[in-house]
Design an enzyme around this catalytic site. Structure first.
Site, PDB file in Angstrom:
ATOM      1  N   LYS A 189      -3.719 -10.030  -6.965  1.00  0.00           N
ATOM      2  CA  LYS A 189      -5.035 -10.441  -6.453  1.00  0.00           C
ATOM      3  C   LYS A 189      -6.128  -9.508  -6.972  1.00  0.00           C
ATOM      4  CE  LYS A 189      -5.923  -7.944  -2.232  1.00  0.00           C
ATOM      5  NZ  LYS A 189      -6.457  -7.850  -0.912  1.00  0.00           N
ATOM      6  N   LYS A 203     -10.592  -4.723  -4.536  1.00  0.00           N
ATOM      7  CA  LYS A 203     -11.742  -3.823  -4.676  1.00  0.00           C
ATOM      8  C   LYS A 203     -11.327  -2.373  -4.708  1.00  0.00           C
ATOM      9  CE  LYS A 203     -13.029  -4.858   0.028  1.00  0.00           C
ATOM     10  NZ  LYS A 203     -11.865  -4.367   0.757  1.00  0.00           N
ATOM     11  N   LYS A 207       0.833  -1.213   0.000  1.00  0.00           N
ATOM     12  CA  LYS A 207       0.000   0.000   0.000  1.00  0.00           C
ATOM     13  C   LYS A 207       0.864   1.257   0.000  1.00  0.00           C
ATOM     14  CE  LYS A 207      -4.324  -1.548   0.517  1.00  0.00           C
ATOM     15  NZ  LYS A 207      -5.496  -1.963   1.142  1.00  0.00           N
TER      16      LYS A 207
HETATM   17  P1  TYM Z   1     -10.099  -6.574   2.885  1.00  0.00           P
HETATM   18  O1  TYM Z   1     -11.234  -5.636   2.991  1.00  0.00           O
HETATM   19  O2  TYM Z   1      -8.942  -6.197   2.042  1.00  0.00           O
HETATM   20  O3  TYM Z   1     -10.620  -7.953   2.371  1.00  0.00           O
HETATM   21  C1  TYM Z   1     -11.692  -8.589   3.039  1.00  0.00           C
HETATM   22  C2  TYM Z   1     -11.495 -10.071   3.056  1.00  0.00           C
HETATM   23  O4  TYM Z   1     -11.478 -10.562   1.728  1.00  0.00           O
HETATM   24  C3  TYM Z   1     -10.286 -11.303   1.499  1.00  0.00           C
HETATM   25  N1  TYM Z   1      -9.915 -11.052   0.107  1.00  0.00           N
HETATM   26  C4  TYM Z   1      -9.734 -11.998  -0.802  1.00  0.00           C
HETATM   27  N2  TYM Z   1      -9.834 -13.334  -0.737  1.00  0.00           N
HETATM   28  C5  TYM Z   1      -9.564 -14.015  -1.866  1.00  0.00           C
HETATM   29  N3  TYM Z   1      -9.220 -13.438  -3.041  1.00  0.00           N
HETATM   30  C6  TYM Z   1      -9.127 -12.101  -3.146  1.00  0.00           C
HETATM   31  N4  TYM Z   1      -8.810 -11.546  -4.305  1.00  0.00           N
HETATM   32  C7  TYM Z   1      -9.388 -11.319  -1.988  1.00  0.00           C
HETATM   33  N5  TYM Z   1      -9.390  -9.986  -1.752  1.00  0.00           N
HETATM   34  C8  TYM Z   1      -9.718  -9.848  -0.460  1.00  0.00           C
HETATM   35  C9  TYM Z   1      -9.289 -10.765   2.504  1.00  0.00           C
HETATM   36  O5  TYM Z   1      -8.314 -11.722   2.802  1.00  0.00           O
HETATM   37  C10 TYM Z   1     -10.169 -10.493   3.684  1.00  0.00           C
HETATM   38  O6  TYM Z   1     -10.386 -11.664   4.447  1.00  0.00           O
HETATM   39  N6  TYM Z   1      -7.782  -5.998   7.157  1.00  0.00           N
HETATM   40  C11 TYM Z   1      -8.896  -6.664   6.556  1.00  0.00           C
HETATM   41  C12 TYM Z   1     -10.216  -6.278   7.171  1.00  0.00           C
HETATM   42  C13 TYM Z   1     -10.237  -6.468   8.626  1.00  0.00           C
HETATM   43  C14 TYM Z   1     -10.337  -7.702   9.331  1.00  0.00           C
HETATM   44  C15 TYM Z   1     -10.286  -7.360  10.705  1.00  0.00           C
HETATM   45  C16 TYM Z   1     -10.470  -9.007   8.916  1.00  0.00           C
HETATM   46  C17 TYM Z   1     -10.121  -5.479   9.555  1.00  0.00           C
HETATM   47  N7  TYM Z   1     -10.158  -6.014  10.806  1.00  0.00           N
HETATM   48  C18 TYM Z   1     -10.346  -8.343  11.692  1.00  0.00           C
HETATM   49  C19 TYM Z   1     -10.523  -9.991   9.911  1.00  0.00           C
HETATM   50  C20 TYM Z   1     -10.468  -9.646  11.271  1.00  0.00           C
HETATM   51  C21 TYM Z   1      -8.903  -6.264   5.096  1.00  0.00           C
HETATM   52  O7  TYM Z   1      -8.355  -5.297   4.690  1.00  0.00           O
HETATM   53  O8  TYM Z   1      -9.630  -7.015   4.323  1.00  0.00           O
END
Ligand code: TYM
Length: 336
Positions: free
Chosen positions: A198, A201, A116
């Site tokens: 990957k 979004k 990032k």
């Molecule tokens: P974030 O918002 O980037 O993504 C949310 C969840 O989706 C998964 N993910 C994917 N899985 C498979 N293929 C992909 N292309 C893909 N893109 C995203 C991510 O692994 C994630 O599980 N930091 C976290 C959000 C968060 C969180 C937490 C999660 C904040 N606090 C506490 C678990 C527990 C995040 O940025 O996810």
């Protein structure tokens, strides 16, 4: 008493962009099957979203849409706790405390921070750096057993585990040790135009993305122009190393239809990619159709959504405040 406790699951997604097939097939798709068996907490990680600049109106809209989409995906608010992270102030407060138990070296090693920072060179803010301590707070407030995430978040859950070890080592058993819970198929859905990255979004201009609410015609177009591979055999075969584009499409097709890789190879035997790509698109359209209809219906009922997130915040806060009180006492804060 301990054996009467239902196991706890917790996870969140940042409303930093519209939910994609990656967010769905990675974790979200698997969340509903857990709500019968576990005590589940699922939230919109809006505090995390602002580590990258957001348009405020878009952030508000996406937070509400994400809630509607969670419910449409099968997260019944009567059976699990759905809430917005910023509504439960204990997240930010425990995040601060845990910052003091996360090491500079550890935080510097986080892959997401490095990625990032490279993508937002003009805004490498402190929040981006300390993001994993806030994420550890999100997790540890609820004392979960499992944290279902995609592969890219595993490192952050590991850091939360290090913090538990460090904190409990000083103060006794304050936090439960959480385990990451990563799906076997779909842990990393790749971009349709660049199978080395990957599906994200939040990358503006990423043409390799399909969102949960995309029109069927858009979805079909995206899949028809998906990158396959430049190998000469041009057959549908799972080989992640040498045919990453095809492997990604097979993963998506398998998740959407429940078919195994063997079955998919047989189905498209001798047919090349021309038949395969639209078939994946159609499977995704069919998978998303009921979710899209339900999400639109729910989104139209703002009063219902407000009721859900208010009740969710109350339930979440009740648990979060108990953990935070214990932490404040342990570290030596004088009660008011
Ligand atoms: P974030 O918002 O980037 O993504 C949310 C969840 O989706 C998964 N993910 C994917 N899985 C498979 N293929 C992909 N292309 C893909 N893109 C995203 C991510 O692994 C994630 O599980 N930091 C976290 C959000 C968060 C969180 C937490 C999660 C904040 N606090 C506490 C678990 C527990 C995040 O940025 O996810």
């Amino acid at each position: 008493m301990e054996n009467e406790r239902k196991k706890v699951m917790l996870s969140g997604i940042k409303p930093s962009g519209d939910l994609t097939l990656g967010s769905y097939l990675g974790p979200l798709h698997h969340w509903p099957e857990m709500i019968e068996e576990y005590d589940c907490y699922y939230f919109m990680a809006d505090l995390h979203a602002i580590t990258v600049r957001q348009n405020p109106a878009d952030l508000r809209r996406r937070t509400l849409e994400q809630l509607a989409q969670y419910i449409a995906c099968g997260l019944d608010p009567e059976k699990c706790t759905l809430f917005i992270q910023s509504h439960v102030h204990q997240h930010a407060e425990l995040g601060w405390v845990l910052n003091c138990y996360a090491m500079f070296g550890e935080l510097s090693r986080m892959t997401q921070f490095k990625d990032k920072s490279a993508k937002n060179a003009d805004n490498i803010n402190g929040g981006l750096f300390t993001y994993p301590s806030l994420m550890a707070a999100d997790i540890l407030l609820y004392q979960p057993d499992f944290v279902p995430v995609g592969e890219d978040q595993k490192q952050h859950v590991e850091l939360a585990r290090n913090i538990v070890q460090r904190f409990n080592g000083v103060y006794g058993e304050v936090f439960r040790m959480p385990e990451p819970y990563i799906p076997k198929v779909g842990a990393r859905i790749m971009s349709l135009t660049n199978p080395a990255a990957k599906m994200s979004k939040s990358d503006n201009g990423d043409t390799g993305r399909v969102t949960l609410m995309d029109d069927p015609s858009v979805i079909m177009k995206q899949f028809k122009r998906a990158i396959t591979d430049s190998d000469t055999e041009r057959c549908v075969r799972y080989d992640k190393e040498n045919k990453p584009g095809v492997a990604n499409l097979m993963t998506i097709y398998s998740s959407a239809t429940g078919k195994s890789f063997d079955e998919i190879e047989k189905e498209f035997d001798g047919q090349g990619y021309g038949k395969f790509k639209p078939a994946v698109g159609e499977a995704v359209v069919e998978m998303l159709r009921p979710i899209q209809e339900e999400a639109k219906r729910i989104m139209a009922d703002k009063a219902y959504l407000e009721g859900v997130y208010r009740a969710g915040a109350e339930k979440a806060e009740y648990i979060a405040s108990k953990t935070l009180r214990k932490v404040y006492k342990k570290v030596g804060f004088l009660p008011r």
